[in-house]
Design a protein around this motif. Structure first.
Motif, PDB file in Angstrom:
ATOM      1  N   VAL A  41       0.841  -1.202   0.000  1.00  0.00           N
ATOM      2  CA  VAL A  41       0.000   0.000   0.000  1.00  0.00           C
ATOM      3  C   VAL A  41       0.874   1.249   0.000  1.00  0.00           C
ATOM      4  CG1 VAL A  41      -1.634   1.370   1.357  1.00  0.00           C
ATOM      5  CG2 VAL A  41      -2.017  -1.079   1.046  1.00  0.00           C
ATOM      6  N   ARG A  42       1.920   1.242   0.807  1.00  0.00           N
ATOM      7  CA  ARG A  42       2.833   2.397   0.838  1.00  0.00           C
ATOM      8  C   ARG A  42       3.464   2.642  -0.529  1.00  0.00           C
ATOM      9  NH1 ARG A  42       5.282   0.741   6.569  1.00  0.00           N
ATOM     10  NH2 ARG A  42       3.823   1.887   7.863  1.00  0.00           N
ATOM     11  N   ASP A  43       3.859   1.564  -1.213  1.00  0.00           N
ATOM     12  CA  ASP A  43       4.446   1.701  -2.553  1.00  0.00           C
ATOM     13  C   ASP A  43       3.449   2.316  -3.525  1.00  0.00           C
ATOM     14  OD1 ASP A  43       6.828   0.585  -1.704  1.00  0.00           O
ATOM     15  OD2 ASP A  43       6.391  -1.412  -2.522  1.00  0.00           O
ATOM     16  N   ILE A  44       2.209   1.825  -3.498  1.00  0.00           N
ATOM     17  CA  ILE A  44       1.187   2.321  -4.419  1.00  0.00           C
ATOM     18  C   ILE A  44       0.826   3.775  -4.114  1.00  0.00           C
ATOM     19  CG2 ILE A  44      -1.222   2.040  -5.177  1.00  0.00           C
ATOM     20  CD1 ILE A  44       0.740  -0.120  -6.199  1.00  0.00           C
ATOM     21  N   VAL A  45       0.615   4.082  -2.846  1.00  0.00           N
ATOM     22  CA  VAL A  45       0.277   5.460  -2.472  1.00  0.00           C
ATOM     23  C   VAL A  45       1.423   6.394  -2.850  1.00  0.00           C
ATOM     24  CG1 VAL A  45      -0.201   6.999  -0.532  1.00  0.00           C
ATOM     25  CG2 VAL A  45      -1.337   4.780  -0.675  1.00  0.00           C
ATOM     26  N   GLY A  46       2.643   5.921  -2.698  1.00  0.00           N
ATOM     27  CA  GLY A  46       3.797   6.724  -3.096  1.00  0.00           C
ATOM     28  C   GLY A  46       3.769   7.070  -4.578  1.00  0.00           C
ATOM     29  N   LEU A  47       3.334   6.127  -5.415  1.00  0.00           N
ATOM     30  CA  LEU A  47       3.223   6.407  -6.852  1.00  0.00           C
ATOM     31  C   LEU A  47       2.165   7.471  -7.126  1.00  0.00           C
ATOM     32  CD1 LEU A  47       3.474   2.855  -8.442  1.00  0.00           C
ATOM     33  CD2 LEU A  47       5.072   4.755  -8.724  1.00  0.00           C
ATOM     34  N   TYR A  48       1.052   7.400  -6.411  1.00  0.00           N
ATOM     35  CA  TYR A  48       0.002   8.398  -6.612  1.00  0.00           C
ATOM     36  C   TYR A  48       0.446   9.780  -6.133  1.00  0.00           C
ATOM     37  CZ  TYR A  48      -3.628   5.124  -8.011  1.00  0.00           C
ATOM     38  OH  TYR A  48      -4.369   4.215  -8.699  1.00  0.00           O
ATOM     39  N   LEU A  49       1.150   9.834  -5.007  1.00  0.00           N
ATOM     40  CA  LEU A  49       1.566  11.123  -4.466  1.00  0.00           C
ATOM     41  C   LEU A  49       2.742  11.723  -5.219  1.00  0.00           C
ATOM     42  CD1 LEU A  49       1.269  10.368  -0.647  1.00  0.00           C
ATOM     43  CD2 LEU A  49      -0.308  11.687  -2.086  1.00  0.00           C
ATOM     44  N   ASN A  50       3.597  10.886  -5.771  1.00  0.00           N
ATOM     45  CA  ASN A  50       4.784  11.367  -6.469  1.00  0.00           C
ATOM     46  C   ASN A  50       5.036  10.498  -7.705  1.00  0.00           C
ATOM     47  OD1 ASN A  50       7.071  12.815  -7.025  1.00  0.00           O
ATOM     48  ND2 ASN A  50       8.359  11.670  -5.608  1.00  0.00           N
ATOM     49  N   PRO A  51       4.174  10.627  -8.738  1.00  0.00           N
ATOM     50  CA  PRO A  51       4.336   9.774  -9.918  1.00  0.00           C
ATOM     51  C   PRO A  51       5.583  10.145 -10.710  1.00  0.00           C
ATOM     52  CG  PRO A  51       2.649  11.416 -10.300  1.00  0.00           C
ATOM     53  CD  PRO A  51       3.060  11.554  -8.868  1.00  0.00           C
ATOM     54  N   ASP A  53       7.834  11.325 -13.823  1.00  0.00           N
ATOM     55  CA  ASP A  53       7.556  12.329 -14.848  1.00  0.00           C
ATOM     56  C   ASP A  53       6.970  11.669 -16.086  1.00  0.00           C
ATOM     57  OD1 ASP A  53       8.543  14.308 -13.222  1.00  0.00           O
ATOM     58  OD2 ASP A  53      10.552  14.266 -14.099  1.00  0.00           O
ATOM     59  N   HIS A  54       5.976  12.342 -16.683  1.00  0.00           N
ATOM     60  CA  HIS A  54       5.342  11.910 -17.935  1.00  0.00           C
ATOM     61  C   HIS A  54       4.743  10.506 -17.825  1.00  0.00           C
ATOM     62  CE1 HIS A  54       7.230  15.440 -19.568  1.00  0.00           C
ATOM     63  NE2 HIS A  54       8.403  14.998 -19.208  1.00  0.00           N
ATOM     64  N   ALA A  55       4.231  10.174 -16.661  1.00  0.00           N
ATOM     65  CA  ALA A  55       3.641   8.840 -16.455  1.00  0.00           C
ATOM     66  C   ALA A  55       2.208   8.989 -15.981  1.00  0.00           C
ATOM     67  CB  ALA A  55       4.444   8.058 -15.427  1.00  0.00           C
ATOM     68  N   ILE A  56       1.442   7.969 -16.245  1.00  0.00           N
ATOM     69  CA  ILE A  56       0.085   7.892 -15.713  1.00  0.00           C
ATOM     70  C   ILE A  56       0.052   6.668 -14.804  1.00  0.00           C
ATOM     71  CG2 ILE A  56      -0.725   6.626 -17.726  1.00  0.00           C
ATOM     72  CD1 ILE A  56      -3.465   7.903 -17.262  1.00  0.00           C
ATOM     73  N   VAL A  57      -0.468   6.824 -13.623  1.00  0.00           N
ATOM     74  CA  VAL A  57      -0.511   5.729 -12.659  1.00  0.00           C
ATOM     75  C   VAL A  57      -1.948   5.216 -12.580  1.00  0.00           C
ATOM     76  CG1 VAL A  57      -0.132   5.042 -10.270  1.00  0.00           C
ATOM     77  CG2 VAL A  57       1.388   6.712 -11.344  1.00  0.00           C
ATOM     78  N   LEU A  58      -2.152   3.971 -12.913  1.00  0.00           N
ATOM     79  CA  LEU A  58      -3.470   3.346 -12.873  1.00  0.00           C
ATOM     80  C   LEU A  58      -3.449   2.192 -11.891  1.00  0.00           C
ATOM     81  CD1 LEU A  58      -4.024   3.029 -16.714  1.00  0.00           C
ATOM     82  CD2 LEU A  58      -4.826   4.855 -15.227  1.00  0.00           C
TER      83      LEU A  58
END
Length: 68
Positions: A41-51, A53-58
């Motif tokens: 969960v921490r890894d995933i939330v980290g992607l949402y909070l700090n994706p 550059d030029h990426a989309i997080v789904l």
């Protein structure tokens, strides 16, 4: 999703339909019994909070029940 990815809404709907995805239907919530759940969960939330550059997080998590 269509706007962010630059594809048509119809394409998004077609892709969702082909994989049986229904993100608009939420019936219940189940907490994972995975011992690494908190770390994941921490890894995933980290992607949402700090994706990146030029990426989309789904995030898609749909359980598909086998047909009997």
């Amino acid at each position: 999703m269509a706007k962010e990815t630059g594809i048509s809404e119809h394409s998004v709907q077609r892709i969702w339909r082909s994989f049986g995805l229904k993100p608009h239907l939420v019936k219940s919530f189940k907490l994972s019994k995975d011992p690494m759940f908190v770390e994941k969960v921490r890894d995933i939330v980290g992607l949402y909070l700090n994706p990146p550059d030029h990426a989309i997080v789904l995030c898609v998590d749909e359980r598909v029940r086998p047909k009997l």
